[in-house]
Design an enzyme around this catalytic site. Structure first.
Site, mmCIF file in Angstrom:
data_model
loop_
_atom_site.group_PDB
_atom_site.id
_atom_site.type_symbol
_atom_site.label_atom_id
_atom_site.label_comp_id
_atom_site.label_asym_id
_atom_site.label_seq_id
_atom_site.Cartn_x
_atom_site.Cartn_y
_atom_site.Cartn_z
ATOM 1 N N GLY A 270 -90.993 34.947 -3.483
ATOM 2 C CA GLY A 270 -91.980 35.982 -3.289
ATOM 3 C C GLY A 270 -92.209 36.254 -4.729
ATOM 4 O O GLY A 270 -92.442 35.626 -5.766
ATOM 5 N N CYS A 271 -93.734 37.195 -5.112
ATOM 6 C CA CYS A 271 -94.406 37.688 -6.215
ATOM 7 C C CYS A 271 -92.807 38.056 -7.704
ATOM 8 O O CYS A 271 -91.597 38.307 -6.663
ATOM 9 C CB CYS A 271 -94.537 39.078 -6.348
ATOM 10 S SG CYS A 271 -95.052 40.003 -7.871
ATOM 11 N N PHE A 272 -92.454 37.501 -8.173
ATOM 12 C CA PHE A 272 -91.339 37.335 -9.344
ATOM 13 C C PHE A 272 -90.643 38.795 -9.685
ATOM 14 O O PHE A 272 -89.757 38.804 -9.849
ATOM 15 C CB PHE A 272 -91.178 36.661 -10.722
ATOM 16 C CG PHE A 272 -92.196 36.307 -11.241
ATOM 17 C CD1 PHE A 272 -93.263 37.670 -11.433
ATOM 18 C CD2 PHE A 272 -93.113 34.535 -11.674
ATOM 19 C CE1 PHE A 272 -94.346 37.440 -11.844
ATOM 20 C CE2 PHE A 272 -93.867 35.300 -12.104
ATOM 21 C CZ PHE A 272 -94.192 35.780 -12.689
#
Length: 194
Positions: A16-18
């Site tokens: 997902g979003c880093f």
């Protein structure tokens, strides 16, 4: 003669979003560096505006450098599956959708690929999740660090709406479930390297 024990190893994880992936692993004992970036695609299109289209083959990823004498790859996977990523979401995590948000373990060695594949099989066999695990194990090819403004994002913006809702609970989960592995002060990306 026995080979000298390695003091540094690398894991590259997409979940997902880093921002959240980096934010969690920056608080893990034994991790010496966690850098947000892109893996799975080519250097030519490793930039946020292009990766955000979901058409590059890249996943938002975090390159984790760690001391295997202090934290094992298995422990990193345990943290990843327990508090970082929902491995049952295909090409999505939380509110984010697209192939760039897939959960993927970019194995940097054949041993990592073996360990990750077996770990997923064990989770699947134990029915830890109510839906099938869709996390993939892919051979690592290259990692491209993300733009500077993406580095240390969770640490620098802990009250931003997205971080507060989606990512701070992951850090809290790390502290609650892996207290012995939790470090209070995050290991940050130096300005010169991002």
């Amino acid at each position: 003669a026995a080979k000298p024990e390695a003091t540094s190893a690398t894991a590259v994880l997409a979940g997902g979003c880093f921002w959240g992936v980096q934010g969690v692993f920056q608080h893990v004992n034994g991790v010496t560096s966690a850098v947000s970036g892109y893996s799975g695609g080519s250097k030519a299109n490793a930039s946020y505006p292009v990766v955000s289209t979901g058409t590059t083959g890249h996943a938002e990823s975090v390159k984790i450098t760690y001391d295997p004498r202090k934290v094992s790859f298995g422990k990193i996977l345990q943290i990843y599956f327990s508090v970082v990523a929902d491995p049952t979401m295909l090409n999505a995590q939380g509110p984010d959708e697209g192939t760039q948000y897939r959960s993927d373990i970019f194995a940097t060695t054949p041993e990592q690929a073996h360990v990750a594949t077996r770990y997923i099989a064990q989770l699947q066999a134990a029915h830890v999740y109510s839906a099938p695990i869709v996390t993939t194990v892919t051979s690592f090819k290259a990692f491209y660090p993300a733009e500077g403004y993406h580095q240390n994002y969770l640490t620098e913006h802990p009250t931003a709406g997205y971080i507060a809702v989606n990512d701070m609970p992951k850090v809290d989960g790390l502290k609650a479930l892996f207290g012995a592995d939790y470090r209070q002060a995050p290991v940050l990306v130096a300005a010169s390297t991002n």
